[in-house]
Design a protein around this motif. Structure first.
Motif, mmCIF file in Angstrom:
data_model
loop_
_atom_site.group_PDB
_atom_site.id
_atom_site.type_symbol
_atom_site.label_atom_id
_atom_site.label_comp_id
_atom_site.label_asym_id
_atom_site.label_seq_id
_atom_site.Cartn_x
_atom_site.Cartn_y
_atom_site.Cartn_z
ATOM 1 N N LYS A 233 46.107 3.708 20.619
ATOM 2 C CA LYS A 233 47.555 3.889 20.560
ATOM 3 C C LYS A 233 48.077 3.422 19.209
ATOM 4 O O LYS A 233 47.501 2.521 18.585
ATOM 5 C CB LYS A 233 48.238 3.079 21.658
ATOM 6 N N ILE A 234 49.179 4.006 18.780
ATOM 7 C CA ILE A 234 49.838 3.565 17.548
ATOM 8 C C ILE A 234 50.283 2.120 17.737
ATOM 9 O O ILE A 234 50.800 1.743 18.787
ATOM 10 C CB ILE A 234 51.031 4.485 17.213
ATOM 11 N N GLY A 235 50.046 1.287 16.726
ATOM 12 C CA GLY A 235 50.402 -0.115 16.783
ATOM 13 C C GLY A 235 49.303 -1.012 17.318
ATOM 14 O O GLY A 235 49.428 -2.229 17.300
ATOM 15 N N GLU A 236 48.200 -0.404 17.764
ATOM 16 C CA GLU A 236 47.102 -1.180 18.334
ATOM 17 C C GLU A 236 46.296 -1.864 17.228
ATOM 18 O O GLU A 236 46.022 -1.295 16.186
ATOM 19 C CB GLU A 236 46.190 -0.252 19.141
ATOM 20 N N LEU A 237 45.901 -3.104 17.493
ATOM 21 C CA LEU A 237 45.060 -3.870 16.584
ATOM 22 C C LEU A 237 43.606 -3.476 16.844
ATOM 23 O O LEU A 237 43.153 -3.495 17.981
ATOM 24 C CB LEU A 237 45.263 -5.365 16.841
ATOM 25 N N ILE A 238 42.882 -3.093 15.785
ATOM 26 C CA ILE A 238 41.516 -2.612 15.928
ATOM 27 C C ILE A 238 40.607 -3.259 14.884
ATOM 28 O O ILE A 238 41.079 -3.909 13.949
ATOM 29 C CB ILE A 238 41.437 -1.074 15.789
ATOM 30 N N ILE B 280 39.976 -6.141 10.177
ATOM 31 C CA ILE B 280 40.980 -5.897 11.208
ATOM 32 C C ILE B 280 42.055 -4.969 10.642
ATOM 33 O O ILE B 280 42.405 -5.054 9.466
ATOM 34 C CB ILE B 280 41.631 -7.234 11.640
ATOM 35 N N GLY B 281 42.564 -4.081 11.494
ATOM 36 C CA GLY B 281 43.607 -3.170 11.057
ATOM 37 C C GLY B 281 44.537 -2.792 12.191
ATOM 38 O O GLY B 281 44.302 -3.144 13.344
ATOM 39 N N ILE B 282 45.583 -2.068 11.833
ATOM 40 C CA ILE B 282 46.583 -1.609 12.800
ATOM 41 C C ILE B 282 46.686 -0.094 12.687
ATOM 42 O O ILE B 282 46.790 0.441 11.578
ATOM 43 C CB ILE B 282 47.957 -2.249 12.520
ATOM 44 N N PHE C 63 46.227 0.706 8.709
ATOM 45 C CA PHE C 63 46.616 -0.308 7.725
ATOM 46 C C PHE C 63 45.577 -1.406 7.818
ATOM 47 O O PHE C 63 45.400 -2.030 8.859
ATOM 48 C CB PHE C 63 48.009 -0.880 7.997
ATOM 49 N N ARG C 64 44.836 -1.614 6.715
ATOM 50 C CA ARG C 64 43.798 -2.646 6.698
ATOM 51 C C ARG C 64 44.416 -3.949 6.196
ATOM 52 O O ARG C 64 44.887 -4.037 5.066
ATOM 53 C CB ARG C 64 42.641 -2.226 5.800
ATOM 54 N N VAL C 65 44.419 -4.955 7.060
ATOM 55 C CA VAL C 65 45.054 -6.242 6.761
ATOM 56 C C VAL C 65 44.376 -6.916 5.577
ATOM 57 O O VAL C 65 45.041 -7.408 4.666
ATOM 58 C CB VAL C 65 45.031 -7.149 8.015
ATOM 59 N N LYS C 66 43.057 -6.937 5.563
ATOM 60 C CA LYS C 66 42.276 -7.611 4.527
ATOM 61 C C LYS C 66 42.560 -7.037 3.132
ATOM 62 O O LYS C 66 42.720 -7.783 2.170
ATOM 63 C CB LYS C 66 40.792 -7.443 4.859
#
Length: 68
Positions: free
Chosen positions: A4-9, A26-28, A45-48
Motif C-alpha cells: 500500500k502507498i505509505g507502507e514502510l518496506i 528502509i523505504g516508504i 523513498f529511500r530513507v538512507k
C-alpha cells in the motif's frame, strides 16, 4: 504481496543479474504502477539515501510480515 502507498518496506539494490545484493535499507512506498497486468513497480523513498527510485516487487519486502 499486497503493498500500500505509505507502507514502510525493506528495499534491496542488486547487481545486474540479481543474485548479489549491493545495498539495502528502509523505504516508504510513494506510488504504485501496474505494468502490463503482470507485475507492479513501486516508487520508493529511500530513507538512507534520501532519494526516490522505482523498484519491482522482487526488490522490496514487507518489514512486518503477517503471521498465518
Amino acid at each position: 504481496m499486497n503493498f500500500k502507498i505509505g507502507e514502510l518496506i525493506k528495499w534491496f539494490e542488486t547487481y545486474a543479474y540479481g543474485d548479489l545484493v549491493k545495498d539495502a535499507g528502509i523505504g516508504i512506498i510513494i506510488e504504485i504502477k501496474e505494468q502490463a497486468d503482470i507485475y507492479e513497480t513501486y516508487k520508493i523513498f529511500r530513507v538512507k539515501k534520501k532519494d526516490m527510485v522505482t523498484l519491482s516487487n522482487y526488490d522490496i519486502e514487507k518489514i512486518n510480515k503477517e503471521k498465518k
